[in-house]
Design a protein around this motif. Structure first.
Motif, PDB file in Angstrom:
ATOM      1  N   GLY A 116       0.805  -1.213   0.000  1.00 26.68           N
ATOM      2  CA  GLY A 116       0.000   0.000   0.000  1.00 26.68           C
ATOM      3  C   GLY A 116       0.838   1.262   0.000  1.00 26.68           C
ATOM      4  N   ALA A 117       1.894   1.282   0.795  1.00 28.38           N
ATOM      5  CA  ALA A 117       2.738   2.471   0.878  1.00 28.38           C
ATOM      6  C   ALA A 117       3.494   2.718  -0.429  1.00 28.38           C
ATOM      7  CB  ALA A 117       3.721   2.335   2.035  1.00 28.38           C
ATOM      8  N   ARG A 118       3.900   1.646  -1.095  1.00 27.19           N
ATOM      9  CA  ARG A 118       4.582   1.813  -2.378  1.00 27.19           C
ATOM     10  C   ARG A 118       3.641   2.401  -3.426  1.00 27.19           C
ATOM     11  NH1 ARG A 118       9.626  -0.816  -2.841  1.00 27.19           N
ATOM     12  NH2 ARG A 118       9.483  -0.517  -5.084  1.00 27.19           N
ATOM     13  N   LEU A 119       2.382   1.978  -3.402  1.00 27.64           N
ATOM     14  CA  LEU A 119       1.417   2.438  -4.398  1.00 27.64           C
ATOM     15  C   LEU A 119       0.903   3.844  -4.103  1.00 27.64           C
ATOM     16  CD1 LEU A 119      -0.683  -0.818  -4.919  1.00 27.64           C
ATOM     17  CD2 LEU A 119       0.949   0.198  -6.520  1.00 27.64           C
ATOM     18  N   LEU A 120       0.627   4.129  -2.830  1.00 25.67           N
ATOM     19  CA  LEU A 120      -0.043   5.377  -2.477  1.00 25.67           C
ATOM     20  C   LEU A 120       0.923   6.501  -2.126  1.00 25.67           C
ATOM     21  CD1 LEU A 120      -2.928   3.914  -0.272  1.00 25.67           C
ATOM     22  CD2 LEU A 120      -3.031   4.607  -2.678  1.00 25.67           C
ATOM     23  N   TYR A 125       9.391   1.159   0.107  1.00 23.79           N
ATOM     24  CA  TYR A 125       9.205   0.117   1.124  1.00 23.79           C
ATOM     25  C   TYR A 125       9.698  -1.223   0.598  1.00 23.79           C
ATOM     26  CZ  TYR A 125       6.643   2.369   4.938  1.00 23.79           C
ATOM     27  OH  TYR A 125       6.298   3.105   6.031  1.00 23.79           O
ATOM     28  N   VAL A 126      10.262  -2.023   1.495  1.00 24.57           N
ATOM     29  CA  VAL A 126      10.789  -3.341   1.150  1.00 24.57           C
ATOM     30  C   VAL A 126      10.292  -4.335   2.202  1.00 24.57           C
ATOM     31  CG1 VAL A 126      12.852  -4.717   0.726  1.00 24.57           C
ATOM     32  CG2 VAL A 126      12.861  -2.276   0.180  1.00 24.57           C
ATOM     33  N   ASN A 127       9.842  -5.496   1.757  1.00 24.83           N
ATOM     34  CA  ASN A 127       9.386  -6.525   2.681  1.00 24.83           C
ATOM     35  C   ASN A 127      10.595  -7.199   3.338  1.00 24.83           C
ATOM     36  OD1 ASN A 127       7.279  -7.933   3.902  1.00 24.83           O
ATOM     37  ND2 ASN A 127       7.438  -9.623   2.456  1.00 24.83           N
ATOM     38  N   ALA A 128      10.514  -7.410   4.649  1.00 23.02           N
ATOM     39  CA  ALA A 128      11.655  -7.964   5.382  1.00 23.02           C
ATOM     40  C   ALA A 128      11.178  -8.928   6.461  1.00 23.02           C
ATOM     41  CB  ALA A 128      12.470  -6.838   6.020  1.00 23.02           C
ATOM     42  N   GLU A 129      12.069  -9.827   6.831  1.00 29.30           N
ATOM     43  CA  GLU A 129      11.860 -10.661   8.015  1.00 29.30           C
ATOM     44  C   GLU A 129      12.461  -9.910   9.197  1.00 29.30           C
ATOM     45  OE1 GLU A 129      13.740 -14.372   7.312  1.00 29.30           O
ATOM     46  OE2 GLU A 129      12.149 -15.126   6.009  1.00 29.30           O
ATOM     47  N   MET A 130      11.653  -9.669  10.225  1.00 30.72           N
ATOM     48  CA  MET A 130      12.108  -8.832  11.324  1.00 30.72           C
ATOM     49  C   MET A 130      11.720  -9.464  12.650  1.00 30.72           C
ATOM     50  SD  MET A 130      10.971  -5.202   9.557  1.00 30.72           S
ATOM     51  CE  MET A 130      12.151  -4.112  10.346  1.00 30.72           C
ATOM     52  N   GLN A 131      12.573  -9.283  13.622  1.00 33.71           N
ATOM     53  CA  GLN A 131      12.321  -9.804  14.958  1.00 33.71           C
ATOM     54  C   GLN A 131      12.738  -8.755  15.975  1.00 33.71           C
ATOM     55  OE1 GLN A 131      14.158 -13.570  15.761  1.00 33.71           O
ATOM     56  NE2 GLN A 131      13.074 -13.874  17.685  1.00 33.71           N
ATOM     57  N   ARG A 193       4.664  15.852  -1.389  1.00 36.62           N
ATOM     58  CA  ARG A 193       4.894  16.047   0.040  1.00 36.62           C
ATOM     59  C   ARG A 193       3.864  15.253   0.832  1.00 36.62           C
ATOM     60  NH1 ARG A 193       3.386  21.055   0.656  1.00 36.62           N
ATOM     61  NH2 ARG A 193       1.513  20.629   1.883  1.00 36.62           N
ATOM     62  N   GLY A 194       4.331  14.575   1.877  1.00 37.85           N
ATOM     63  CA  GLY A 194       3.433  13.887   2.795  1.00 37.85           C
ATOM     64  C   GLY A 194       3.574  14.505   4.168  1.00 37.85           C
TER      65      GLY A 194
END
Length: 248
Positions: A116-120, A125-131, A193-194
């Motif tokens: 959503g953030a990439r489109l809007l 944004y990049v998908n990641a495995e996070m802990q 601008r956001g």
């Protein structure tokens, strides 16, 4: 409970005159910053934007945190959007005299939010495995990108607060690095601008052990050999407005 939207005296420019569209609660926020020569950083930002510097120096920031509440205005709190971890790599720019953040990358472990953030918002944004876990005041944070670029998208650190809370002084580097109320993004020749709002950061001094960091591999390793300037904040409630195109 104070209404953050009614507290605006710390902002460098007024709130937008239209409704916000999303709210988030950020937790265990670490700001880690390193100075970078301005002439080096200028090569890595869009030509439409002007690099913002402090005493002639540019800064690269790596900001890990986790989100405990993420809600679109007018919608209930959806389970798949309830929480996520996020890790930002950023510098500081201005356009039309308005200073803000420019993101080189934003790693997160919520695929719906990433998409959503990439489109809007046209944000990288990049998908990641996070802990992320916290025990006795120590935050252990680990992130690894889930794509073919994961070798240049790793971050592993342990950090904690080391002081009582304080507010940054006007004109200080502490303020310059943290008090930012918009982001800038580009798509082709267009500039967007956001707007963002939250109360003034209540900061703590922090300590951090960084075991692995390949998040800003576009810069030479030598800029990360010195100890970073560190700030920590336990929580912040933030509001977001939709992107506004300021240049066609």
């Amino acid at each position: 409970m104070e209404n953050a939207l009614e507290i605006t005296g710390h902002r460098p420019f007024p709130l937008p005159d239209r409704p916000w569209v999303m709210e988030q609660i950020w937790n265990d926020v670490l700001f880690a910053h390193w100075p970078v020569p301005a002439e080096i950083m200028e090569n890595h930002i869009p030509s439409q934007l002007t690099l913002d510097t402090f005493n002639g120096k540019a800064w690269i920031g790596i900001v890990p945190f986790w989100i405990s509440r993420m809600r679109v205005r007018g919608l209930p709190l959806l389970p798949m959007m309830k929480s996520m971890n996020e890790l930002n790599v950023r510098t500081y720019v201005e356009y039309g005299g308005r200073k803000g953040v420019y993101f080189f990358s934003l790693d997160a472990d919520n695929l719906l939010a990433v998409t959503g953030a990439r489109l809007l918002y046209f944000l990288p944004y990049v998908n990641a495995e996070m802990q992320v876990d916290k025990s006795e005041g120590i935050i252990n944070y680990e992130s690894r990108r889930k794509n073919e670029y994961n070798e240049i998208g790793k971050f592993k650190a342990q950090y904690k607060t080391e002081s009582s809370p304080f507010n940054s002084k006007k004109g200080s580097l502490d303020e310059w690095l943290t008090e930012r109320y918009c982001l800038w993004a580009t798509k082709g020749d267009r500039v967007f601008r956001g707007d963002i709002h939250h109360t003034k950061w209540q900061l703590h001094e922090a300590s951090c052990l960084i075991y692995e960091n390949t998040m800003a591999s576009f810069l030479p390793d030598k800029y990360f050999t010195n100890e970073p300037i560190l700030h920590y904040s336990p929580q912040k409630h933030a509001y977001f407005w939709p992107l506004t195109r300021v240049r066609s």
